[in-house]
Design a protein around this motif. Structure first.
Motif: not given
Length: 311
Positions: A199-213
């Motif tokens: 869902d678009t409401s939660i996607k940004p936080d998931l992207v941030a988790a997977l892209s966190h260096e």
């Protein structure tokens, strides 16, 4: 999958809701570097941000999250591989309600659900985005992964305790992720695909988790201070994704989620289910058999998992 969830839950009973990772690291140092299956001791909770909730339990037992999952498994096994909401609610009251067989902590969504069941309200859940929303998912996926009404049953089971849009978004997310792992999709690919479909409401936080260096999951959980370690799905969900991305074994994932602090048991159910499904039992990277043996009533739990898994 089911065994992985329950072992992961029991493994953090002795450190659950210690919010300062430094204390957990100290405890692990005294135990040859292992935080899992720390013996229950109120002294470990003294003088740090924490809540000692499980004084009525003992080592090898499940937290309330594990008990919720196991009750769902019992309900399905008792009803010919069907999650019948009426019989499950009766069992929920008999187990968690006043005078019931369960002795231990009851969280807010569970308390409100019991009140709503007593008032015969349907659905019995409350407007809450905390982790009980996803505690039944492994049982539902085991019974309905190949059924047309899977989506309906995911919602029905969630609404026993939670009726909330954010909880629904995370429930759908983790159901999607677990289904992909059950189909032998590589975990790294499954995480990316589930994020893309979220869902678009939660996607940004998931992207941030997977892209966190930084691969340090304890530091990632602390990015929002104590709240990053809390019981709410917007805090816990991204931490779970970070842990799953960077873990290379079941043991590694469980140690990471314990050392991250806070509501480690709430994170345990899906992390344990996914890593158990991915790596199996008693394999090089799978669920350690020695951990299974530390479960109270381990033989019966194994039997319950086999029965539902083979339904």
């Amino acid at each position: 999958m089911l065994l992985g969830a329950l072992v992961a839950d029991a493994a953090c009973l002795g450190t659950h809701w210690i919010y300062e990772p430094e204390r957990i690291a100290e405890i692990a140092m005294r135990q040859d570097g292992q935080a899992a299956f720390t013996k229950l001791d109120a002294a470990n909770y003294a003088d740090v941000k924490s809540y000692f909730a499980h004084g009525a339990r003992h080592n090898g037992m499940l937290t309330q999250y594990g008990e919720v999952l196991r009750l769902a498994m019992h309900s399905i096994n008792a009803n010919n591989a069907t999650f019948d909401i009426a019989s499950h609610q009766d069992a929920f009251v008999a187990h968690f309600g006043a005078g019931g067989s369960y002795t231990g902590y009851i969280d807010r969504p569970m308390r409100l659900a019991l009140d709503n069941m007593a008032a015969e309200r349907l659905p019995s859940g409350s407007d809450d985005d905390q982790l009980p929303a996803i505690a039944r998912l492994p049982a539902i996926l085991a019974a309905y992964h190949d059924k047309e009404n899977l989506s309906e049953m995911i919602t029905t089971s969630m609404q026993v305790t939670n009726i909330n849009d954010t909880a629904a978004a995370y429930s759908a997310l983790f159901a999607d992720l677990l289904l992909r792992v059950m189909k032998d999709e590589p975990l790294s690919d499954a995480l990316v695909a589930a994020t893309a479909s979220a869902d678009t409401s939660i996607k940004p936080d998931l992207v941030a988790a997977l892209s966190h260096e930084d691969s340090n999951s304890t530091d990632f959980a602390g990015r929002k201070g104590m709240m990053g370690r809390a019981c709410h799905l917007p805090d816990a969900g991204p931490v779970m994704f970070h842990i799953l991305k960077h873990s290379d074994s079941y043991r590694d994932a469980i140690e990471r989620k314990i050392r991250a602090g806070g509501d480690s048991a709430g994170r345990a159910i899906l992390i344990g289910a996914i890593m158990g499904c991915r790596y199996g039992v008693a394999t090089q990277n799978g669920i350690p058999l020695s951990w299974v043996c530390q479960l109270e009533d381990a033989a019966k739990i194994w039997e319950d998992c086999e029965r539902l898994g083979n339904a």
